[in-house]
Design a protein around this motif. Structure first.
Motif, PDB file in Angstrom:
ATOM      1  N   THR A  44      72.496 -44.836 -14.244  1.00 45.70           N
ATOM      2  CA  THR A  44      73.614 -44.228 -14.683  1.00 45.70           C
ATOM      3  C   THR A  44      74.733 -45.089 -15.281  1.00 45.70           C
ATOM      4  O   THR A  44      74.668 -46.258 -14.969  1.00 45.70           O
ATOM      5  N   ARG A  45      75.155 -44.435 -16.454  1.00 45.89           N
ATOM      6  CA  ARG A  45      75.895 -45.298 -17.207  1.00 45.89           C
ATOM      7  C   ARG A  45      77.670 -44.416 -17.097  1.00 45.89           C
ATOM      8  O   ARG A  45      77.858 -43.277 -17.260  1.00 45.89           O
ATOM      9  N   ILE A  46      78.399 -45.428 -16.513  1.00 44.74           N
ATOM     10  CA  ILE A  46      79.831 -44.816 -16.224  1.00 44.74           C
ATOM     11  C   ILE A  46      80.807 -45.687 -17.174  1.00 44.74           C
ATOM     12  O   ILE A  46      80.872 -46.935 -17.090  1.00 44.74           O
ATOM     13  N   THR A  47      81.310 -44.942 -17.966  1.00 48.14           N
ATOM     14  CA  THR A  47      82.449 -45.411 -19.037  1.00 48.14           C
ATOM     15  C   THR A  47      83.879 -45.027 -18.641  1.00 48.14           C
ATOM     16  O   THR A  47      84.286 -43.951 -18.508  1.00 48.14           O
ATOM     17  N   LEU A  48      84.475 -46.283 -18.358  1.00 46.19           N
ATOM     18  CA  LEU A  48      85.916 -46.075 -17.808  1.00 46.19           C
ATOM     19  C   LEU A  48      86.908 -46.389 -18.727  1.00 46.19           C
ATOM     20  O   LEU A  48      86.693 -47.211 -19.775  1.00 46.19           O
ATOM     21  N   THR A  49      87.915 -45.584 -19.059  1.00 51.28           N
ATOM     22  CA  THR A  49      89.034 -45.553 -20.273  1.00 51.28           C
ATOM     23  C   THR A  49      90.287 -46.056 -19.619  1.00 51.28           C
ATOM     24  O   THR A  49      90.815 -45.514 -18.575  1.00 51.28           O
ATOM     25  N   ALA A  50      90.889 -47.315 -19.893  1.00 46.48           N
ATOM     26  CA  ALA A  50      92.070 -47.962 -19.076  1.00 46.48           C
ATOM     27  C   ALA A  50      93.313 -47.003 -19.751  1.00 46.48           C
ATOM     28  O   ALA A  50      93.262 -46.666 -20.923  1.00 46.48           O
ATOM     29  N   THR A  51      94.109 -46.791 -19.015  1.00 47.05           N
ATOM     30  CA  THR A  51      95.553 -46.148 -19.437  1.00 47.05           C
ATOM     31  C   THR A  51      96.484 -47.423 -20.019  1.00 47.05           C
ATOM     32  O   THR A  51      96.084 -48.508 -19.484  1.00 47.05           O
ATOM     33  N   ILE A  88      85.512 -50.118 -20.065  1.00 49.14           N
ATOM     34  CA  ILE A  88      84.401 -50.537 -19.309  1.00 49.14           C
ATOM     35  C   ILE A  88      83.462 -50.078 -19.081  1.00 49.14           C
ATOM     36  O   ILE A  88      83.583 -48.858 -18.603  1.00 49.14           O
ATOM     37  N   VAL A  89      82.206 -50.343 -19.422  1.00 49.09           N
ATOM     38  CA  VAL A  89      80.873 -49.977 -18.996  1.00 49.09           C
ATOM     39  C   VAL A  89      80.213 -50.374 -18.006  1.00 49.09           C
ATOM     40  O   VAL A  89      80.019 -51.592 -18.028  1.00 49.09           O
ATOM     41  N   VAL A  90      79.800 -49.550 -17.078  1.00 45.70           N
ATOM     42  CA  VAL A  90      79.112 -49.949 -15.938  1.00 45.70           C
ATOM     43  C   VAL A  90      77.684 -49.162 -15.800  1.00 45.70           C
ATOM     44  O   VAL A  90      77.560 -47.863 -15.940  1.00 45.70           O
ATOM     45  N   GLU A  91      76.747 -50.024 -15.862  1.00 47.79           N
ATOM     46  CA  GLU A  91      75.206 -49.386 -15.870  1.00 47.79           C
ATOM     47  C   GLU A  91      74.603 -49.571 -14.505  1.00 47.79           C
ATOM     48  O   GLU A  91      74.407 -50.806 -14.274  1.00 47.79           O
ATOM     49  N   ILE A  92      74.372 -48.608 -13.689  1.00 43.79           N
ATOM     50  CA  ILE A  92      73.776 -48.927 -12.371  1.00 43.79           C
ATOM     51  C   ILE A  92      72.320 -48.344 -12.426  1.00 43.79           C
ATOM     52  O   ILE A  92      72.195 -47.259 -12.552  1.00 43.79           O
ATOM     53  N   PRO A  93      71.103 -49.070 -12.086  1.00 42.26           N
ATOM     54  CA  PRO A  93      69.872 -48.595 -12.095  1.00 42.26           C
ATOM     55  C   PRO A  93      69.592 -47.592 -11.064  1.00 42.26           C
ATOM     56  O   PRO A  93      70.399 -47.634 -10.037  1.00 42.26           O
ATOM     57  N   GLY A  94      68.734 -46.941 -10.989  1.00 44.02           N
ATOM     58  CA  GLY A  94      68.332 -45.887 -10.196  1.00 44.02           C
ATOM     59  C   GLY A  94      69.009 -44.547 -10.286  1.00 44.02           C
ATOM     60  O   GLY A  94      69.643 -44.185 -11.424  1.00 44.02           O
ATOM     61  N   GLU A  95      68.540 -43.468  -9.224  1.00 45.10           N
ATOM     62  CA  GLU A  95      69.118 -42.250  -9.276  1.00 45.10           C
ATOM     63  C   GLU A  95      70.803 -42.243  -8.979  1.00 45.10           C
ATOM     64  O   GLU A  95      71.263 -43.140  -8.487  1.00 45.10           O
ATOM     65  N   SER A  96      71.355 -41.287  -9.931  1.00 44.47           N
ATOM     66  CA  SER A  96      72.847 -41.028  -9.868  1.00 44.47           C
ATOM     67  C   SER A  96      73.260 -40.941  -8.080  1.00 44.47           C
ATOM     68  O   SER A  96      72.753 -40.011  -7.504  1.00 44.47           O
ATOM     69  N   ARG A  97      74.240 -41.976  -7.797  1.00 42.04           N
ATOM     70  CA  ARG A  97      74.830 -41.813  -6.308  1.00 42.04           C
ATOM     71  C   ARG A  97      76.257 -41.649  -6.482  1.00 42.04           C
ATOM     72  O   ARG A  97      76.792 -42.396  -7.114  1.00 42.04           O
ATOM     73  N   ALA A 351      92.094 -54.651  -5.259  1.00 43.78           N
ATOM     74  CA  ALA A 351      92.454 -53.313  -6.024  1.00 43.78           C
ATOM     75  C   ALA A 351      92.311 -53.798  -7.585  1.00 43.78           C
ATOM     76  O   ALA A 351      92.401 -55.022  -7.728  1.00 43.78           O
ATOM     77  N   LEU A 352      92.051 -52.899  -8.236  1.00 42.82           N
ATOM     78  CA  LEU A 352      91.821 -53.057  -9.853  1.00 42.82           C
ATOM     79  C   LEU A 352      93.190 -53.367 -10.267  1.00 42.82           C
ATOM     80  O   LEU A 352      94.325 -52.648  -9.996  1.00 42.82           O
ATOM     81  N   PRO A 353      93.445 -54.487 -11.260  1.00 41.91           N
ATOM     82  CA  PRO A 353      94.953 -54.672 -11.961  1.00 41.91           C
ATOM     83  C   PRO A 353      95.162 -53.530 -12.862  1.00 41.91           C
ATOM     84  O   PRO A 353      96.279 -53.664 -13.475  1.00 41.91           O
ATOM     85  N   ILE A 354      94.226 -52.570 -13.183  1.00 40.05           N
ATOM     86  CA  ILE A 354      94.773 -51.602 -14.361  1.00 40.05           C
ATOM     87  C   ILE A 354      94.215 -50.157 -13.697  1.00 40.05           C
ATOM     88  O   ILE A 354      93.282 -50.111 -12.779  1.00 40.05           O
ATOM     89  N   ALA A 355      94.889 -49.222 -14.422  1.00 41.78           N
ATOM     90  CA  ALA A 355      94.538 -47.850 -13.850  1.00 41.78           C
ATOM     91  C   ALA A 355      93.604 -47.139 -15.022  1.00 41.78           C
ATOM     92  O   ALA A 355      93.623 -47.522 -16.200  1.00 41.78           O
ATOM     93  N   PHE A 356      92.870 -46.337 -14.564  1.00 38.12           N
ATOM     94  CA  PHE A 356      91.936 -45.550 -15.613  1.00 38.12           C
ATOM     95  C   PHE A 356      92.342 -44.154 -15.666  1.00 38.12           C
ATOM     96  O   PHE A 356      92.877 -43.293 -14.790  1.00 38.12           O
ATOM     97  N   ASP A 357      92.285 -43.519 -17.089  1.00 39.80           N
ATOM     98  CA  ASP A 357      92.538 -42.208 -17.251  1.00 39.80           C
ATOM     99  C   ASP A 357      91.458 -41.358 -16.612  1.00 39.80           C
ATOM    100  O   ASP A 357      90.264 -41.353 -16.764  1.00 39.80           O
ATOM    101  N   SER A 362      83.474 -40.889 -18.170  1.00 41.28           N
ATOM    102  CA  SER A 362      82.418 -40.312 -18.556  1.00 41.28           C
ATOM    103  C   SER A 362      81.182 -41.041 -17.707  1.00 41.28           C
ATOM    104  O   SER A 362      81.037 -42.231 -17.396  1.00 41.28           O
ATOM    105  N   VAL A 363      80.360 -39.993 -17.244  1.00 40.37           N
ATOM    106  CA  VAL A 363      79.379 -40.472 -15.928  1.00 40.37           C
ATOM    107  C   VAL A 363      77.949 -39.627 -17.044  1.00 40.37           C
ATOM    108  O   VAL A 363      78.013 -38.433 -17.145  1.00 40.37           O
ATOM    109  N   GLU A 364      76.973 -40.565 -17.278  1.00 39.98           N
ATOM    110  CA  GLU A 364      76.010 -39.935 -18.086  1.00 39.98           C
ATOM    111  C   GLU A 364      74.795 -40.702 -17.524  1.00 39.98           C
ATOM    112  O   GLU A 364      74.514 -41.814 -16.912  1.00 39.98           O
ATOM    113  N   THR A 365      73.543 -39.827 -17.727  1.00 40.59           N
ATOM    114  CA  THR A 365      72.072 -40.428 -17.127  1.00 40.59           C
ATOM    115  C   THR A 365      71.385 -41.234 -18.292  1.00 40.59           C
ATOM    116  O   THR A 365      71.502 -40.473 -19.311  1.00 40.59           O
ATOM    117  N   VAL A 366      71.049 -42.573 -18.063  1.00 42.01           N
ATOM    118  CA  VAL A 366      70.168 -43.048 -19.168  1.00 42.01           C
ATOM    119  C   VAL A 366      68.925 -43.365 -19.133  1.00 42.01           C
ATOM    120  O   VAL A 366      68.477 -43.525 -17.799  1.00 42.01           O
TER     121      VAL A 366
END
Length: 563
Positions: A44-51, A88-97, A351-357, A362-366
């Motif tokens: 799973t690839r998660i793309t976070l957009t900071a505000t 910030i792009v996060v790529e997590i191996p395995g099935e989407s959880r 806690a994260l120092p920033i907030a995300f939109d 976006s969450v997508e399977t790669v």
């Protein structure tokens, strides 16, 4: 005289019993295939957009916190990178959880506030709650540490939702920020006069909860909870009162925060003794303990509530049925193991120092980055290389080469069971760098055999029998192999500590294989050779044993031997 191995057969029995137990644990886990990394199975690839316009330092800090959350153990092979100034792009191996996705996106702003009003109450300002909620504090008992327990519903997960804010010292109209939808916030309060009462008590939540200012109460009465269980999206200010909801649509007017997430010392998911449900246990630092003691003393013996608020949404609003002074609390409710671990991990790593939109996430399977034929080719090459090593050992060491083959097979079986157990218990995922670490360790294992066998041959050239040579050669080979494996293990530890991402996986696999090599060398190879030394085929120097006089370059084999 060299000390002989005591009962090598018993050592082998104990070793194989331990190996059988490890595979029994694998069978209990029910997973016979290791978890593969992103490069081998996709994920799973998660793309976070900071505000806003976060600084590069804040973006990097947020990425580090997320990396600790999803890859805290260093072996799950999750990759966290920054792109540009907002992503910030996060790529997590395995099935989407779902729990991992929530762990990544959660802001993790934890606050404890006092409840002044809620739709559970018939009135406002400290009236007894008709239904204080499922989670209530338990009376401390001598046999267990007292803990405050807060209830959480199944959907209690932060989603960057900030609360509806009020400033008790300001006009209600300037405090309530309306949103585009009536269901997302309160409408502007018509009052234009300062709060006639309670406005100067905002800084003292214990007094304010019993006498909230009129402006706050008016805004609370006009406020409507969103129908989807989310909270209004406005700025969260811990110094101001707060209007928000839980995920069941219950509305709350809360005091300024008394305890911040920064006062949290630790958080862990566990099942308490004599219970069957998962909880999230919290431990506060000195400041948090002092504040929680104040809350406990003020609410004990009453039906007044305090609220556990995560990212602007009420997780629970329990009452206080015990006097809690040790700073230990538990959030309980309909947790599963994964949701409890997810919440505990988010709180533990801050806690994260920033907030995300919310709309920009976006969450997508790669798919895997390595094609199936490439992976198959790599595995085939590895097997071919291993077969060549075995054939060389058979040609050079002859009968002793069988010990090399047996040791390599046992090492492979042991490594596979450990990989399966770590995949199930510690989230270890096997990626291409990890496989490389395991293959490199095969060479380390082969070196141990060569050192041992050559020491035995040297001792036999000095006129000792094989039985004596095995024990004398073992003493010398053992020290050499311990020194070599210690260097390899130290390198793996240093690499694991200072490296990041998939390099940690390589270091972990290298260290694991090195430890397994030592176990095989001490508890399989040595006792196996000691047993073979008692067989005439070896101790009398048969031509196929690899220890005959011609192969050793001596005139004859000593059968009786000397020390």
């Amino acid at each position: 005289m060299a000390r002989k191995t005591a009962r090598p057969g018993r050592t082998l029995v104990v070793f194989f019993l331990g190996l059988a137990i490890s595979y029994g644990l694998v069978a209990l886990g029910g997973a016979w295939k290791p978890a593969l990394g992103l490069d081998l199975q996709g994920g799973t690839r998660i793309t976070l957009t900071a505000t806003g316009n976060p600084t590069p330092e804040n973006l990097k800090e947020a990425a580090n916190i997320i990396d600790q959350r999803v890859n805290g153990s260093g072996v799950s092979e999750a990759e966290v990178t920054t792109q540009g100034n907002q992503y910030i792009v996060v790529e997590i191996p395995g099935e989407s959880r779902r729990d991992l996705v929530e762990t990544v996106k959660r802001q993790a702003q934890l606050r404890f506030r006092l409840v002044a009003c809620s739709t559970r109450d018939a009135s406002c300002g400290g009236a007894p709650a008709t239904d204080p909620g499922a989670g209530v504090t338990t009376q401390p008992t001598p046999s267990a540490s007292p803990s405050a327990k807060a209830s959480q519903k199944p959907k209690s997960s932060g989603k960057n939702r900030a609360p509806f804010l009020l400033d008790g010292k300001k006009k209600a109209g300037s405090s309530a920020s309306p949103s585009a939808s009536p269901s997302d916030s309160a409408s502007s309060t018509p009052s234009a006069t300062p709060a006639p009462d309670g406005g100067d008590l905002v800084g003292d939540p214990l007094k304010w909860k019993d006498n909230p200012d009129a402006a706050s109460v008016a805004a609370y009465n006009k406020f409507q909870c969103p129908t989807d269980g989310s909270a209004p999206i406005v700025e969260d200010d811990s110094s101001k009162p707060l209007i928000t909801c839980d995920d069941q649509g219950i509305k709350y007017l809360l005091s300024a925060a008394m305890i911040e997430g920064t006062d949290l010392k630790s958080a862990s998911a566990q099942i308490p003794s004599n219970q069957v449900n998962w909880v999230v246990s919290l431990a506060f630092n000195g400041t948090g303990t002092d504040e929680f003691t104040k809350i406990s003393k003020a609410l004990y013996g009453t039906q007044d509530q305090f609220a556990v608020v995560l990212d602007g949404q009420v997780l629970s609003a329990p009452t206080m049925n015990g006097l809690i002074t040790n700073g230990q609390a538990q959030i309980e409710g309909n947790f599963t193991e994964s949701t409890a671990q997810s919440l505990a991990t988010s709180l533990k790593y801050g806690a994260l120092p920033i907030a995300f939109d919310k709309n920009g996430t976006s969450v997508e399977t790669v798919g895997p980055s390595l094609a199936g034929d490439q992976l198959s080719a790599g595995i085939t090459a590895g097997i071919a290389g291993l077969i060549l090593v075995m054939l060389y050992c058979l040609v050079y060491y002859r009968g002793l080469g069988l010990v090399v083959i047996a040791s390599l097979l046992v090492a492979g079986a042991t490594t596979y069971s450990m990989v399966l157990l770590l995949s199930k218990g510690a989230g270890f995922t096997l990626s291409l760098p990890g496989i490389a670490g395991l293959i490199v360790a095969v060479g380390i294992t082969a070196d141990s055999f060569i050192v041992f066998f050559e020491r035995i041959r040297d001792e036999m050239r000095d006129g000792k029998s094989m039985r004596v040579a095995v024990e004398a050669g073992w003493v010398r080979a053992r020290n050499t192999c311990l020194a070599a494996d210690s260097i390899s293990l130290l390198a793996a530890v240093v690499l694991y500590i200072f490296a990041a991402g998939v390099v940690k996986g390589f270091a972990f696999a290298l260290g694991l294989s090195t430890v397994i090599d030592l176990a095989i060398f001490f508890w399989f190879t040595h006792p196996m050779v000691s047993l073979l030394a008692r067989r005439p085929f070896f101790n009398k120097g048969h031509k196929l044993s690899g220890l005959d006089a011609e192969n050793l370059g001596i005139d004859r084999i000593t059968v009786g031997g000397r020390a």
